[in-house]
Design an enzyme around this catalytic site. Structure first.
Site, short mmCIF file in Angstrom:
data_model
loop_
_atom_site.label_atom_id
_atom_site.label_comp_id
_atom_site.label_asym_id
_atom_site.label_seq_id
_atom_site.Cartn_x
_atom_site.Cartn_y
_atom_site.Cartn_z
N THR A 32 0.84 -1.19 0.00
CA THR A 32 0.00 0.00 0.00
C THR A 32 0.88 1.25 0.00
OG1 THR A 32 -1.62 -1.24 1.30
CG2 THR A 32 -1.88 1.16 1.24
N GLY A 33 0.45 2.28 -0.73
CA GLY A 33 1.19 3.54 -0.75
C GLY A 33 1.49 4.01 -2.15
N ASP A 87 6.36 -3.69 -1.56
CA ASP A 87 5.74 -2.81 -0.58
C ASP A 87 6.63 -1.60 -0.35
OD1 ASP A 87 3.81 -2.00 1.20
OD2 ASP A 87 3.92 -3.79 2.45
N GLY A 107 3.18 1.67 8.11
CA GLY A 107 1.90 1.87 8.76
C GLY A 107 1.32 3.25 8.61
N GLU A 115 0.02 -6.01 5.69
CA GLU A 115 1.30 -5.88 4.97
C GLU A 115 2.34 -6.80 5.58
OE1 GLU A 115 1.10 -1.27 3.36
OE2 GLU A 115 1.84 -1.67 5.38
N LYS A 133 13.00 8.46 2.18
CA LYS A 133 12.65 7.48 3.20
C LYS A 133 13.86 6.83 3.85
CE LYS A 133 8.45 8.34 2.15
NZ LYS A 133 7.51 7.36 1.60
#
Length: 235
Positions: A32-33, A87, A107, A115, A133
């Site tokens: 997700t993202g 991910d 999260g 995940e 990141k």
């Protein structure tokens, strides 16, 4: 080391590189993202060109994106394996000499429970990020998915671990964020986390915690997209 901001081009490069690792017949876990969304988009184009895969999404969002891209979607209990999970992450330790090299905080999208289940099950787990990141040491708040009735008790236990819990509020509605699993999220600030593995173990032992956002020793590689190329970290 922290780099501010991640561009769409950097995210696209990371996502597309991960998508190229998906072979015909692969069962792929879809995270997700925004960076993973680039991988899903690239996989959709590959499926249109004849690639045959099945995807196990980690959230309502990733399932919706996969369906929009015409990627065949299935469930974890309907497959006998996951070959590759793709991910993103909110932070990644980028210090080859450190024991926590490759540790993650996830999260931000409140999907870290599923995940982690998918990523830990996969034969290979690839993280896709932009340089913003990367960090020398994890220091973001750690999301905890908690049972609704337990959030106060869990908050007290987090304070005993020198953390500061905050119930995550929703946007666009009154009240807290509710996960796809019907639970609440506590964002827990611990400052700099020098031993993420130890903290992960302590958080896992708190009754009422469904899952936390520390991913330690799970990633096999990180693909870091930049504006002019791609860097790969293998663990």
């Amino acid at each position: 080391m922290k780099t501010e901001g991640g561009t769409d081009e950097a995210k696209r490069r990371a996502g597309e590189r991960a998508a190229r690792a998906v072979e015909d017949g692969t069962v792929v876990g879809l995270g997700t993202g925004s960076t993973t969304a680039c991988a899903i988009d690239a996989l959709g184009r590959a499926v249109a060109d004849g690639l045959e895969i099945r995807a196990v999404p980690t959230s309502f969002q990733s399932r919706r994106l996969a369906l929009e891209a015409d990627i065949p979607v299935t469930e974890l209990d309907a497959v006998d394996r996951i070959d590759l999970a793709i991910d993103g992450a909110d932070q990644v330790v980028d210090q080859p000499a450190a024991s926590a090299h490759g540790a993650l905080i996830k999260g931000g999208g409140a999907a870290h429970t599923r995940e982690k289940l998918i990523d830990a099950t996969a034969e290979r787990f690839v993280v896709v990020v932009d340089p913003s990141k990367l960090t020398d040491e994890l220091d973001r708040s750690v999301p905890l998915e908690v049972l609704p009735d337990a959030h106060s008790v869990v908050g007290d236990r987090v304070r005993e671990l020198s953390g500061e819990p905050t119930l995550r509020d929703a946007t666009g509605k009154d009240g807290p964020v509710v996960t796809d699993n019907g639970n609440l999220v506590l964002d827990c600030a611990f400052g700099a986390i020098s031993e993420p593995g130890d903290l992960a173990s302590r958080l896992s032992r708190i009754p009422g915690v469904v899952e936390h956002g520390l991913f330690v020793g799970l990633a096999d590689a990180t693909y870091v997209g930049t504006d002019d190329g791609l860097e790969v970290r293998e663990y």
